[in-house]
Scaffold this active site. Structure first.
Site, mmCIF file in Angstrom:
data_model
loop_
_atom_site.group_PDB
_atom_site.id
_atom_site.type_symbol
_atom_site.label_atom_id
_atom_site.label_comp_id
_atom_site.label_asym_id
_atom_site.label_seq_id
_atom_site.Cartn_x
_atom_site.Cartn_y
_atom_site.Cartn_z
ATOM 1 N N ASP A 83 -14.288 49.658 73.418
ATOM 2 C CA ASP A 83 -13.049 49.544 74.199
ATOM 3 C C ASP A 83 -12.857 48.065 74.503
ATOM 4 O O ASP A 83 -13.115 47.598 75.607
ATOM 5 C CB ASP A 83 -13.205 50.365 75.483
ATOM 6 C CG ASP A 83 -12.015 50.195 76.421
ATOM 7 O OD1 ASP A 83 -10.941 49.757 75.956
ATOM 8 O OD2 ASP A 83 -12.177 50.473 77.621
ATOM 9 N N PRO A 85 -13.418 36.761 73.170
ATOM 10 C CA PRO A 85 -14.788 37.282 73.171
ATOM 11 C C PRO A 85 -14.986 38.532 72.314
ATOM 12 O O PRO A 85 -16.108 38.836 71.935
ATOM 13 C CB PRO A 85 -15.051 37.590 74.657
ATOM 14 C CG PRO A 85 -13.722 37.615 75.321
ATOM 15 C CD PRO A 85 -12.845 36.715 74.519
#
Lengths: 275, 275
Positions: free
Chosen positions: B158, B165
């Protein structure tokens, strides 16, 4: 329409809008029925707006035009020969129907200016009006349905939203007239709005249709430039409508998978339809 | 983030944006990893944005959270007991998994600030972190996958989009590590972007997954506040994944119809996956 720093914005509500950066404002005209704007946008090519609402863009019109034509087409027992379009002044629906082999198409558009604008700015779509198979008539679709005795295999309601001139096209009276104009085994299909932002439009179209026809099916498609990106269509008939088992011609959006999947409605849409 | 006349706009490109009118800017903070903004919007309730991108709103988070959990759940031969979440710092995925009866959930979020912000502004979601079944750890998901020897029945990625990142979460290396952490019959699922605006993200996730797993399935959902309103997920396993024939619990979006329909991809999505 006045642009703010070269952005055209469609307001989905007072509190939400989608904005397209525009390289050129090609036209802004007020007709007897509505305001028509044409913009050249960076991401979606030329864009047609009516009363501030995106009707089509060059880049994603294929979804709407395929789904309002190919989807019902592949639910008919035998190929339709004669079709009626209510609205559709851009020529996109007529063009798809010709491509699919229809022999005769009557296209009833209320606003001549829509046709003229599209001939100039969307010639790839409006070119369909030069076909000898397409009979374009500038008149009120609701009145036409009452006055004509002609019958059709496929009737496509390619309208604006149910505010303004298209309101009557979502009502029960209109569907009663449609029923008298449809051949046995025929289908009527209408765009019925965004289930997320316009649940009332969908419910109105669906309730009107199924109060008159034995069978009504709601199906959906993803259209990035329409409010919420999620759009509904309502298809009705007195015959049972089953997806064709025969070989399917794919479009850029429509294919045999979409034929199966587009009627599989999310729970919140089922709730709207059942309320 | 500075607002223009109380509108928060997510730029989908230099030339396209969706804008929400905001009654209150609740938070704007720059963490070690990203910028986090929380707005109170008129139409969608509270909205969480990371690096200017909508992550969730109170009004439509249910679609994403149901589709990334319930959809793989109903493709498993036996109910999963132990799950891993990479990302998911808002708690929405963990909450769904608990509701679905998972016994143990490890949630690896890289940015502690996401968790703290969500505890404060989205308590209904972040409340899941108080469950004794949920083990929340603040660390890098990619490193965790390499260092841990634990195995899971269901792994849910998710993440944010593959800029910043989350980039590594879309690559082949990551999927190789995932494979070592999955029990026989287990499934890994990841959000894989908008097929319309981010075909590369989808293709990257799909290609990475299927270079490592025997079976990969792309499915889609309609999410109004995500770019284009049309979102993809990629689900992979070494076992064949078939929709459950058993009774389905409906959510607000997910139901047995969606279980059948969400894998029926439009032609342009099939083209992306086959190129």
């Amino acid at each position: 329409m006045k642009l703010i720093e070269n952005w055209f914005s469609e307001r989905y509500s007072e509190n939400l809008q989608l904005s397209f950066r525009v390289s050129d404002q090609l036209l802004s005209v007020k007709t007897d029925y509505q305001r028509i704007d044409v913009f050249d946008t960076y991401d979606f090519g030329k864009l047609l707006a009516i009363d501030g609402t995106v009707q089509l863009t060059e880049k994603d019109e294929f979804v709407y035009h395929e789904m309002i034509t190919m989807f019902p087409f592949y639910h008919m027992d035998k190929p339709p020969r004669k079709a009626l379009i209510i609205g559709g002044g851009d020529g996109g629906v007529a063009g798809q129907l010709i491509k699919m082999g229809l022999e005769s198409v009557i296209n009833i558009e209320i606003d001549n200016q829509v046709v003229e604008v599209c001939k100039k700015y969307f010639p790839d779509l409006a070119d369909s009006f030069t076909s000898p198979k397409v009979d374009l008539r500038i008149e009120d679709g609701i009145k036409f349905m009452k006055s004509s005795a002609e019958k059709f295999d496929l009737i496509i309601v390619d309208s604006t939203d149910p505010e303004g001139p298209a309101e009557g096209l979502f009502g029960q009276d209109f569907y009663r007239d449609v029923k008298n104009r449809i051949n046995p085994g025929g289908i009527v299909v209408a765009q019925s709005g965004s289930p997320f932002y316009q649940p009332k439009a969908l419910k109105m179209a669906y309730n009107s249709a199924r109060s008159v026809f034995k069978h009504s099916i709601v199906y959906t498609a993803f259209i990035p430039t329409y409010p919420s990106g999620f759009w509904s269509f309502t298809m009705s008939s007195d015959s049972e409508m089953k997806p064709s088992g025969e070989e399917i011609k794919s479009g850029k959006y429509f294919n045999s998978s979409v034929l199966k999947g587009a009627t599989q409605l999310p729970e919140f849409v089922k709730v709207i339809l059942s309320e």
